[in-house]
Design an enzyme around this catalytic site. Structure first.
Site, PDB file in Angstrom:
ATOM      1  N   SER A 124      39.464 -12.069 200.221  1.00 22.80           N
ATOM      2  CA  SER A 124      40.439 -10.987 200.421  1.00 22.80           C
ATOM      3  C   SER A 124      41.486 -11.039 199.313  1.00 22.80           C
ATOM      4  O   SER A 124      41.816 -12.121 198.799  1.00 22.80           O
ATOM      5  CB  SER A 124      41.121 -11.207 201.771  1.00 22.80           C
ATOM      6  OG  SER A 124      42.245 -10.374 201.899  1.00 22.80           O
ATOM      7  N   TYR A 148      45.696 -17.105 207.748  1.00 22.70           N
ATOM      8  CA  TYR A 148      44.467 -16.343 207.487  1.00 22.70           C
ATOM      9  C   TYR A 148      44.129 -16.385 205.991  1.00 22.70           C
ATOM     10  O   TYR A 148      43.007 -16.721 205.595  1.00 22.70           O
ATOM     11  CB  TYR A 148      44.628 -14.890 207.957  1.00 22.70           C
ATOM     12  CG  TYR A 148      43.590 -13.965 207.371  1.00 22.70           C
ATOM     13  CD1 TYR A 148      42.240 -14.087 207.717  1.00 22.70           C
ATOM     14  CD2 TYR A 148      43.927 -12.977 206.442  1.00 22.70           C
ATOM     15  CE1 TYR A 148      41.280 -13.254 207.157  1.00 22.70           C
ATOM     16  CE2 TYR A 148      42.977 -12.143 205.878  1.00 22.70           C
ATOM     17  CZ  TYR A 148      41.651 -12.292 206.245  1.00 22.70           C
ATOM     18  OH  TYR A 148      40.705 -11.471 205.671  1.00 22.70           O
ATOM     19  N   LYS A 152      40.915 -18.243 203.555  1.00 23.55           N
ATOM     20  CA  LYS A 152      40.086 -17.631 202.505  1.00 23.55           C
ATOM     21  C   LYS A 152      40.179 -18.423 201.197  1.00 23.55           C
ATOM     22  O   LYS A 152      39.165 -18.674 200.545  1.00 23.55           O
ATOM     23  CB  LYS A 152      40.517 -16.177 202.275  1.00 23.55           C
ATOM     24  CG  LYS A 152      40.245 -15.244 203.455  1.00 23.55           C
ATOM     25  CD  LYS A 152      38.768 -15.072 203.710  1.00 23.55           C
ATOM     26  CE  LYS A 152      38.480 -14.115 204.858  1.00 23.55           C
ATOM     27  NZ  LYS A 152      37.071 -14.087 205.244  1.00 23.55           N
TER      28      LYS A 152
HETATM   29  P1  NAD Z   1      35.286  -7.571 211.764  1.00 24.12           P
HETATM   30  O1  NAD Z   1      36.104  -8.360 212.701  1.00 24.12           O
HETATM   31  O2  NAD Z   1      34.971  -6.162 212.106  1.00 24.12           O
HETATM   32  O3  NAD Z   1      33.925  -8.338 211.422  1.00 24.12           O
HETATM   33  C1  NAD Z   1      33.807  -9.740 211.453  1.00 24.12           C
HETATM   34  C2  NAD Z   1      32.643 -10.075 212.362  1.00 24.12           C
HETATM   35  O4  NAD Z   1      32.474 -11.497 212.402  1.00 24.12           O
HETATM   36  C3  NAD Z   1      32.845  -9.601 213.798  1.00 24.12           C
HETATM   37  O5  NAD Z   1      31.731  -8.816 214.194  1.00 24.12           O
HETATM   38  C4  NAD Z   1      32.953 -10.888 214.607  1.00 24.12           C
HETATM   39  O6  NAD Z   1      32.413 -10.733 215.903  1.00 24.12           O
HETATM   40  C5  NAD Z   1      32.173 -11.865 213.736  1.00 24.12           C
HETATM   41  N1  NAD Z   1      32.555 -13.269 213.887  1.00 24.12           N
HETATM   42  C6  NAD Z   1      33.803 -13.820 213.812  1.00 24.12           C
HETATM   43  N2  NAD Z   1      33.742 -15.148 213.979  1.00 24.12           N
HETATM   44  C7  NAD Z   1      32.413 -15.460 214.150  1.00 24.12           C
HETATM   45  C8  NAD Z   1      31.709 -16.666 214.382  1.00 24.12           C
HETATM   46  N3  NAD Z   1      32.334 -17.830 214.498  1.00 24.12           N
HETATM   47  N4  NAD Z   1      30.366 -16.615 214.511  1.00 24.12           N
HETATM   48  C9  NAD Z   1      29.702 -15.441 214.427  1.00 24.12           C
HETATM   49  N5  NAD Z   1      30.324 -14.260 214.230  1.00 24.12           N
HETATM   50  C10 NAD Z   1      31.665 -14.271 214.092  1.00 24.12           C
HETATM   51  O7  NAD Z   1      36.028  -7.632 210.344  1.00 24.12           O
HETATM   52  P2  NAD Z   1      35.705  -6.877 208.991  1.00 24.12           P
HETATM   53  O8  NAD Z   1      36.856  -6.005 208.681  1.00 24.12           O
HETATM   54  O9  NAD Z   1      34.350  -6.307 209.018  1.00 24.12           O
HETATM   55  O10 NAD Z   1      35.779  -8.122 207.996  1.00 24.12           O
HETATM   56  C11 NAD Z   1      34.639  -8.815 207.563  1.00 24.12           C
HETATM   57  C12 NAD Z   1      35.067  -9.944 206.646  1.00 24.12           C
HETATM   58  O11 NAD Z   1      35.817  -9.403 205.572  1.00 24.12           O
HETATM   59  C13 NAD Z   1      35.968 -10.970 207.327  1.00 24.12           C
HETATM   60  O12 NAD Z   1      35.619 -12.249 206.853  1.00 24.12           O
HETATM   61  C14 NAD Z   1      37.354 -10.573 206.858  1.00 24.12           C
HETATM   62  O13 NAD Z   1      38.229 -11.678 206.827  1.00 24.12           O
HETATM   63  C15 NAD Z   1      37.072 -10.053 205.463  1.00 24.12           C
HETATM   64  N6  NAD Z   1      38.076  -9.094 204.993  1.00 24.12           N
HETATM   65  C16 NAD Z   1      38.350  -7.966 205.722  1.00 24.12           C
HETATM   66  C17 NAD Z   1      39.312  -7.072 205.274  1.00 24.12           C
HETATM   67  C18 NAD Z   1      39.652  -5.834 206.069  1.00 24.12           C
HETATM   68  O14 NAD Z   1      40.686  -5.228 205.816  1.00 24.12           O
HETATM   69  N7  NAD Z   1      38.841  -5.374 206.996  1.00 24.12           N
HETATM   70  C19 NAD Z   1      39.989  -7.317 204.078  1.00 24.12           C
HETATM   71  C20 NAD Z   1      39.684  -8.458 203.356  1.00 24.12           C
HETATM   72  C21 NAD Z   1      38.710  -9.336 203.818  1.00 24.12           C
HETATM   73  C1  UD1 Z   2      46.939  -6.441 205.741  1.00 21.15           C
HETATM   74  C2  UD1 Z   2      47.043  -7.939 205.847  1.00 21.15           C
HETATM   75  C3  UD1 Z   2      46.154  -8.568 204.793  1.00 21.15           C
HETATM   76  C4  UD1 Z   2      44.716  -8.063 204.925  1.00 21.15           C
HETATM   77  C5  UD1 Z   2      44.718  -6.540 204.837  1.00 21.15           C
HETATM   78  C6  UD1 Z   2      43.344  -6.015 205.076  1.00 21.15           C
HETATM   79  C7  UD1 Z   2      49.296  -8.344 206.722  1.00 21.15           C
HETATM   80  C8  UD1 Z   2      50.654  -8.875 206.421  1.00 21.15           C
HETATM   81  N1  UD1 Z   2      48.417  -8.345 205.689  1.00 21.15           N
HETATM   82  O1  UD1 Z   2      47.397  -6.078 204.474  1.00 21.15           O
HETATM   83  O2  UD1 Z   2      46.162  -9.976 204.908  1.00 21.15           O
HETATM   84  O3  UD1 Z   2      43.893  -8.589 203.896  1.00 21.15           O
HETATM   85  O4  UD1 Z   2      45.597  -6.027 205.852  1.00 21.15           O
HETATM   86  O5  UD1 Z   2      43.289  -4.633 204.991  1.00 21.15           O
HETATM   87  O6  UD1 Z   2      48.986  -7.974 207.840  1.00 21.15           O
HETATM   88  N2  UD1 Z   2      52.100  -0.044 207.266  1.00 21.15           N
HETATM   89  C9  UD1 Z   2      53.036   0.756 207.899  1.00 21.15           C
HETATM   90  N3  UD1 Z   2      52.916   0.928 209.246  1.00 21.15           N
HETATM   91  C10 UD1 Z   2      51.898   0.376 209.981  1.00 21.15           C
HETATM   92  C11 UD1 Z   2      50.945  -0.418 209.316  1.00 21.15           C
HETATM   93  C12 UD1 Z   2      51.092  -0.635 207.965  1.00 21.15           C
HETATM   94  O7  UD1 Z   2      53.956   1.269 207.271  1.00 21.15           O
HETATM   95  O8  UD1 Z   2      51.857   0.573 211.207  1.00 21.15           O
HETATM   96  C13 UD1 Z   2      52.211  -0.231 205.802  1.00 21.15           C
HETATM   97  C14 UD1 Z   2      52.357  -1.679 205.360  1.00 21.15           C
HETATM   98  O9  UD1 Z   2      53.714  -2.026 205.301  1.00 21.15           O
HETATM   99  C15 UD1 Z   2      51.671  -1.652 203.979  1.00 21.15           C
HETATM  100  C16 UD1 Z   2      50.583  -0.573 204.135  1.00 21.15           C
HETATM  101  O10 UD1 Z   2      50.986   0.229 205.247  1.00 21.15           O
HETATM  102  O11 UD1 Z   2      52.576  -1.215 203.004  1.00 21.15           O
HETATM  103  C17 UD1 Z   2      49.205  -1.145 204.417  1.00 21.15           C
HETATM  104  O12 UD1 Z   2      49.286  -2.027 205.531  1.00 21.15           O
HETATM  105  P1  UD1 Z   2      47.996  -2.707 206.176  1.00 21.15           P
HETATM  106  O13 UD1 Z   2      46.963  -1.668 206.435  1.00 21.15           O
HETATM  107  O14 UD1 Z   2      48.442  -3.525 207.327  1.00 21.15           O
HETATM  108  O15 UD1 Z   2      47.413  -3.619 205.004  1.00 21.15           O
HETATM  109  P2  UD1 Z   2      48.140  -4.776 204.150  1.00 21.15           P
HETATM  110  O16 UD1 Z   2      49.551  -4.944 204.531  1.00 21.15           O
HETATM  111  O17 UD1 Z   2      47.861  -4.501 202.728  1.00 21.15           O
END
Ligand code: NAD
Ligand code: UD1
Length: 342
Positions: A124, A148, A152
């Site tokens: 991330s 978190y 990573k």
């Molecule tokens: P998500 O929660 O929708 O998907 C993660 C999946 O992993 C879920 O289906 C959950 O049930 C499964 N899981 C969690 N722990 C597990 C375990 N111990 N064994 C088996 N399955 C398990 O999240 P996502 O948004 O699809 O994210 C996927 C990956 O990407 C994650 O590792 C997350 O940290 C990373 N990531 C997500 C974002 C985001 O904004 N969505 C941003 C940066 C990184």
């Molecule tokens: C958040 C996580 C980050 C993660 C990312 C995934 C935090 C502090 N960080 O980041 O670790 O990797 O999501 O997508 O949670 N905002 C509002 N109102 C809201 C929600 C968000 O104004 O109700 C603003 C936030 O201040 C930010 C932007 O929208 O400026 C995006 O927020 P968000 O979607 O939560 O993502 P990140 O903060 O970038």
């Protein structure tokens, strides 16, 4: 060729499965459903017309994982399983360290045992913490500011150590910026539990009438309109990035990190505007205090992914908002099927 996708039932995983199946890969999913519903995989099958082999296995369960490797001839692993809620990680850090880090170590041990040394890992942009400047490139120092994010960056280090101990490994670390949107079919998308923490799911729930108004966290940042700037990336573009990373690890060895972002930052107020245009709905909002831990501006320099993976994000902000809205409008309760009792 058979690809194991851990966390494949989740938001990014389900979209990645669609792209893998469409590209002709066989897909095996391991997911404990701690943050997802099996319905997402039924819909992946519906979209692609192809089957998935699914195991309800926790990556902490070594025996369960071994069964998956015994019963399938896995060529490479895309590892998305993990817990991802920043606030929760502050409350229950040991749970996050155990699930994300121990889970990854067990997965790598099992992969090693079965001779599978090709891995794409979901990291991330949060690993950069408070960046010294923007855009952010991969050589910036890492400094996550919450548990978190630390899971990573620690996993990234473990994977580097692993490669240095055995250079037959081939590992791609993908640092996602802010994934949003949904598949254009409107059948799969993001289905957060409870009240969303992230901006776009919150906006879509205000637009659909589930939530009253959005709180904009601060309008006094040193940005063009005072609200926070992020690099939002369409989840389908992100999923396609996994295929490009997979192609690279199948033909190279090494350990490399890549930013997956568009390189363009949008502010919260610009996102509200874009979403209103795409949905033709009003998004009510009020400005409140900054959210602790937030940074003013965060967007990628995606050049390395372009040069080494031949990947660029193609979808713009209108498409991201339109697809997020289609998903929300068609699935107001997410994957949960409401049973009507007469
Ligand atoms: P998500 O929660 O929708 O998907 C993660 C999946 O992993 C879920 O289906 C959950 O049930 C499964 N899981 C969690 N722990 C597990 C375990 N111990 N064994 C088996 N399955 C398990 O999240 P996502 O948004 O699809 O994210 C996927 C990956 O990407 C994650 O590792 C997350 O940290 C990373 N990531 C997500 C974002 C985001 O904004 N969505 C941003 C940066 C990184
Ligand atoms: C958040 C996580 C980050 C993660 C990312 C995934 C935090 C502090 N960080 O980041 O670790 O990797 O999501 O997508 O949670 N905002 C509002 N109102 C809201 C929600 C968000 O104004 O109700 C603003 C936030 O201040 C930010 C932007 O929208 O400026 C995006 O927020 P968000 O979607 O939560 O993502 P990140 O903060 O970038």
């Amino acid at each position: 060729m058979s690809i194991l996708v851990t966390g494949g039932a989740g938001y990014i995983g389900s979209h990645t499965c669609v792209e893998l199946l469409n590209a002709g890969y066989e897909v095996v999913v391991v997911d404990n459903l701690s943050n997802s519903k099996l319905e997402s995989l039924s819909r992946v099958k519906e979209i692609t017309g192809k089957d998935i082999t699914y195991y309800k296995v926790d990556i902490l369960d070594r025996d369960g994982l071994e069964t998956v490797f015994v019963e399938n001839s896995i060529d490479a692993v895309i590892h998305l399983a993990g817990l991802k809620a920043v606030g929760e990680s502050v409350q229950i850090p040991l749970h996050y360290y155990h699930n994300n880090i121990t889970g990854t170590v067990i997965l790598c041990e099992v992969m090693n045992k079965y001779g599978v040394k090709k891995l794409v890992f979901s990291s991330s942009a949060t690993v950069y913490g408070i960046p010294k400047s923007v855009p952010i490139s991969e050589d910036f120092p890492l400094g996550p500011i919450n548990p978190y994010g630390r899971t990573k960056s620690m996993i990234e280090e473990i994977l580097r150590d692993l490669y240095h101990s055995d250079n037959k490994w081939s590992i791609s670390v993908l640092r996602y910026f802010n994934p949003i949107g949904a598949h254009q079919s409107g059948r799969i998308g993001e289905d957060p539990n409870g009240i969303p923490n992230n901006l776009i799911p919150y906006i879509t729930q205000v637009a659909v009438g589930k939530l009253k108004e959005l709180s904009v966290f601060g309008n006094d940042y040193p940005t063009r309109d005072g609200s926070g700037i992020r690099d939002y990336i369409h989840v389908v573009d992100l999923a396609k990035g996994h295929l490009k990373a997979l192609q690279r690890i199948l033909t190279n060895t090494g350990v490399d990190s890549y930013n997956l972002g568009t390189g363009i930052g949008y502010s919260v107020l610009e996102m509200i505007d874009a979403f209103e245009k795409a949905s033709k709905k009003k998004v009510f909002y009020k400005v409140v205090e900054r959210r602790p831990g937030d940074i003013a501006s965060c967007y990628a320099d995606p050049q390395k992914a372009k040069e080494e993976l031949d990947w660029v994000a193609e979808k713009g902000i209108e498409e991201m908002c339109r697809d997020a809205w289609r998903w929300q409008e068609n699935n107001p309760t997410g994957y949960e099927v409401k049973v009507l009792v007469k």
